[in-house]
Design a protein around this motif. Structure first.
Motif, PDB file in Angstrom:
ATOM      1  N   SER A  37       0.817  -1.224   0.000  1.00  0.00           N
ATOM      2  CA  SER A  37       0.000   0.000   0.000  1.00  0.00           C
ATOM      3  C   SER A  37       0.849   1.273   0.000  1.00  0.00           C
ATOM      4  CB  SER A  37      -0.959   0.078   1.196  1.00  0.00           C
ATOM      5  OG  SER A  37      -1.815  -1.035   1.203  1.00  0.00           O
ATOM      6  N   ASN A  65      -2.099  -2.535   6.752  1.00  0.00           N
ATOM      7  CA  ASN A  65      -2.067  -1.382   5.847  1.00  0.00           C
ATOM      8  C   ASN A  65      -3.289  -1.372   4.939  1.00  0.00           C
ATOM      9  OD1 ASN A  65       0.400  -0.791   6.917  1.00  0.00           O
ATOM     10  ND2 ASN A  65       1.592  -1.274   5.094  1.00  0.00           N
ATOM     11  N   HIS A  91      -6.237  -2.670   5.434  1.00  0.00           N
ATOM     12  CA  HIS A  91      -7.433  -2.350   6.201  1.00  0.00           C
ATOM     13  C   HIS A  91      -7.530  -0.826   6.389  1.00  0.00           C
ATOM     14  CE1 HIS A  91      -9.883  -2.041   9.961  1.00  0.00           C
ATOM     15  NE2 HIS A  91     -10.587  -2.972   9.339  1.00  0.00           N
ATOM     16  N   ARG A  92      -6.411  -0.227   6.814  1.00  0.00           N
ATOM     17  CA  ARG A  92      -6.390   1.226   7.043  1.00  0.00           C
ATOM     18  C   ARG A  92      -6.693   1.987   5.752  1.00  0.00           C
ATOM     19  NH1 ARG A  92      -0.774   2.295   7.853  1.00  0.00           N
ATOM     20  NH2 ARG A  92      -0.884   2.497   5.588  1.00  0.00           N
ATOM     21  N   ASP A  93      -5.984   1.631   4.656  1.00  0.00           N
ATOM     22  CA  ASP A  93      -6.123   2.403   3.419  1.00  0.00           C
ATOM     23  C   ASP A  93      -7.460   2.159   2.720  1.00  0.00           C
ATOM     24  OD1 ASP A  93      -3.640   3.158   4.096  1.00  0.00           O
ATOM     25  OD2 ASP A  93      -2.632   2.438   2.283  1.00  0.00           O
ATOM     26  N   LEU A 120     -10.318   1.329   4.104  1.00  0.00           N
ATOM     27  CA  LEU A 120     -11.382   2.017   4.846  1.00  0.00           C
ATOM     28  C   LEU A 120     -11.330   3.524   4.562  1.00  0.00           C
ATOM     29  CD1 LEU A 120     -12.184  -0.623   6.093  1.00  0.00           C
ATOM     30  CD2 LEU A 120     -11.935   0.381   8.360  1.00  0.00           C
ATOM     31  N   ALA A 121     -10.091   4.053   4.490  1.00  0.00           N
ATOM     32  CA  ALA A 121      -9.945   5.486   4.190  1.00  0.00           C
ATOM     33  C   ALA A 121     -10.483   5.801   2.799  1.00  0.00           C
ATOM     34  CB  ALA A 121      -8.479   5.894   4.299  1.00  0.00           C
ATOM     35  N   ARG A 122     -10.375   4.846   1.881  1.00  0.00           N
ATOM     36  CA  ARG A 122     -10.907   5.057   0.520  1.00  0.00           C
ATOM     37  C   ARG A 122     -12.413   4.844   0.449  1.00  0.00           C
ATOM     38  NH1 ARG A 122      -6.772   1.639  -1.295  1.00  0.00           N
ATOM     39  NH2 ARG A 122      -8.320   0.097  -1.941  1.00  0.00           N
ATOM     40  N   GLY A 123     -13.006   4.454   1.584  1.00  0.00           N
ATOM     41  CA  GLY A 123     -14.460   4.325   1.632  1.00  0.00           C
ATOM     42  C   GLY A 123     -14.997   2.929   1.345  1.00  0.00           C
ATOM     43  N   GLU A 162     -16.276  -2.011   5.470  1.00  0.00           N
ATOM     44  CA  GLU A 162     -15.389  -2.853   6.274  1.00  0.00           C
ATOM     45  C   GLU A 162     -15.683  -4.342   6.081  1.00  0.00           C
ATOM     46  OE1 GLU A 162     -14.963  -2.270  10.553  1.00  0.00           O
ATOM     47  OE2 GLU A 162     -13.024  -3.293  10.341  1.00  0.00           O
TER      48      GLU A 162
END
Ligand code: TEU
Length: 559
Positions: A149, A397, A399-401, A403-406, A409
């Motif tokens: 990522s 990474n 999971h974080r990215d 989710l940030a991209r919408g 989950e």
């Protein structure tokens, strides 16, 4: 056990067992597997009958990527033990006729390696040992993405330049264009050969040659740029591999070499494994482990896998490397989900038969089979339901990215549960006891709850277990030359349930019949060679000549 393991081409009838040290056996109660732990379990490998142990990295490392980020190639990380412990492991293997193959991670080092520490200084003679580049338009030098990522370039305040890291920022890529880098790597390899190791599994070895012009890679329409584009299979790959072979004496010393090559094709593998070219013995293809993703969308975009596509892919490699070169055969490793959960059926009803049938199919192809720890027990995916259970940087990474991209989950967790690398990294299940007998402490990843059923102690005691099926397949390779040399022919390529093929040398024929589905399947009379007079080997459901196959039923007919 094969007689002379160091004769030329000895690996052709060998079976390799991969140990992921962190998860195999803990000996000191810190919850992390170690070298004395592995040595204490060598009888398990001896009983299985494997010829080679491939040891995933045990070198000194900050463990950002569980040891694939090396800070000292000449030492063992204290987490795993000492150099003396490694010598004991090598000796323990050799006593049992097992060869030891080290993991070699030389596309990149750790950012904590002395070479990179020096390279951080723009005036250092080692500056050019890594890929340093000035910013472009105030940002990274190219649009390349990291496998884990984010951009593949990390900005360095001190020099105002970026360095390249195809993997994590703690894994800067070495610049193989620089001859001093290559000589330093070869010298290190020679020290390991002198220490008694029998070969190397080479991490992402096709990434060592990059296009030095650093071409911009256009993202495919409608999606982000995929990792590895622009950084693999560069113009000097063959030259570097030949030089390494010559300088270390890889062919001369009959060392086993297997190159991990994401993005390689049959044509490239044929060149690399052509013995006349003196590059590598075999490569790990990624094609068959990419078939269950949406084309071009990367590993997390899940897709059902039609059996005819899997059969055709393996058959293509069999044909492409039939006269020149050699295949490696694998379902599983420390980066891939568990085979029985991915290609088989891990439900209590079908787990055992599907694990056996997948093994039969793979081991009866032509090439060198790799067994990943726990595969011989039919170990399953981890079954994690919350992100807190994961440890792998790639999964965290993502999971974080994502989710940030919408992304929802639930979708991300489904991808991780299906493809996350921790699926293969839960502790080896030795017993039904606490933590599966892996540790007396708290394991770094929890042992699977199914250890009460799936464990080595129970498997060894049960003659019908997945373990003994693997043992017999390995024995068959050692005793039946057709398994090693036989010409491969795929039959019924379009059948959606069954995998049928023959292996032939002169008038000796093996016919493999395998129902790779959880429902009964029928093979039409006349569509395959006549079974009369054949001997049935390694049946999953008792000897039979019936053309109606039960779910996950398989057997080998020998004539
Ligand atoms: O893997 C290289 C690689 O391209 C993939 O296996 C990758 O890790 C995976 O598909 C990510 O989705 C090798 C090692 O096997 C892996 O464990 C390391 O993390 C990686 O190189 C970097 O050294």
């Amino acid at each position: 056990m094969t007689a002379d393991l160091r004769a030329p081409g000895w690996w052709r009838d060998a079976v390799v067992y991969q140990v992921y040290p962190r998860s195999f056996q803990d000996s000191d109660g810190d919850g992390i597997g170690d070298l004395p732990g592995i040595t204490s379990r060598l009888d398990h490998l001896g009983l299985l009958g494997v010829d080679v142990l491939w040891l995933s990295p045990v070198y000194r490392s900050p463990m950002d990527d569980n040891g694939y980020d090396i800070s000292d190639y000449d030492d063992v990380d204290p987490l795993f033990g000492t150099l003396a412990d490694l010598d004991d492991l090598v000796a323990g293997c050799h006593q049992r006729g097992i060869r030891l193959v080290m993991d070699l991670v030389v596309n990149h080092t750790s950012d904590e390696h002395a070479w990179f520490q020096e390279s951080r200084d723009p005036a250092s003679p080692k500056r050019d040992w890594y890929w340093w580049r000035p910013p472009r338009d105030g940002g990274p030098p190219t649009n390349w993405e990291s496998v884990f990522s984010g951009p593949a370039w990390e900005y360095d305040e001190r020099s105002g330049e970026y360095y390249l890291h195809v993997f994590s920022p703690k894994q800067p890529d070495l610049n193989w264009e620089n001859p001093e880098v290559r000589e330093a790597v070869y010298a290190m390899m020679r020290r390991w050969v002198a220490r008694g190791v029998d070969g190397f599994r080479m991490d992402v070895i096709n990434l060592i040659s990059k296009d030095p012009s650093l071409p911009e890679v256009a993202p495919p329409p409608g999606r982000a740029l995929g990792p590895l584009q622009g950084v693999s299979n560069g113009p000097r790959l063959h030259e570097f591999l030949q030089e390494m072979n010559r300088e270390v004496g890889l062919t001369e010393h009959h060392l086993l070499t297997v190159g991990e090559m994401p993005g390689s094709t049959v044509a490239l593998a044929r060149e690399v494994t052509d013995p006349a070219r003196r590059e590598l013995d075999m490569v790990f293809t990624f094609e068959h482990v990419g078939l269950d993703e949406q084309p071009g969308e990367g590993k997390w975009a899940l897709r059902g896998l039609p059996l005819p596509e899997l059969k055709a892919n393996l058959a293509g490699w069999q044909e492409g490397l039939a006269d020149v070169g050699w295949n490696s055969l694998y379902w599983d490793n420390h980066d891939q989900p568990r085979a029985v959960s991915r290609f088989g059926d891990d439900s209590p009803e079908h787990r055992v038969a599907s694990a056996k049938t997948l093994a039969t199919v793979l081991h009866l192809h032509r090439g060198t089979p790799y067994v990943y720890q726990g595969e011989e027990l039919g170990m399953t995916n981890a079954g994690f339901s919350s992100i807190e259970e994961y440890a792998d940087l790639e999964s965290l990474n993502l999971h974080r990215d994502a989710l940030a991209r919408g992304l929802p989950e639930a979708q991300v967790m489904r991808s991780l549960g299906t493809k996350g690398r921790d699926n293969a990294r839960t502790p080896m299940q030795w017993t039904s006891g606490e933590h599966g007998g892996f540790t007396t402490g708290t394991p770094w990843l929890p042992a699977h709850a199914n250890r009460d059923v799936v464990n080595a102690e129970a498997a060894v005691a049960d003659p019908d277990s997945v373990f003994h099926h693997y043992r017999r397949l390995i024995e068959l390779r050692h005793t039946e030359p057709v398994v090693v040399d036989g010409r491969f022919t795929l039959l019924l390529p379009d059948h959606p349930q069954v995998w049928v093929f023959t292996r032939t040398v002169a008038d000796r024929v093996l016919l493999v019949l395998a129902n790779c589905s959880s429902t009964p399947a029928t093979i039409e009379v006349g569509s395959i060679p006549d079974l009369t007079g054949s001997e049935v080997l390694l049946p999953t459901h008792g000897p039979s000549y019936d053309l109606r196959l039960r779910p996950w039923e398989s057997r080998i007919h020998r004539r």
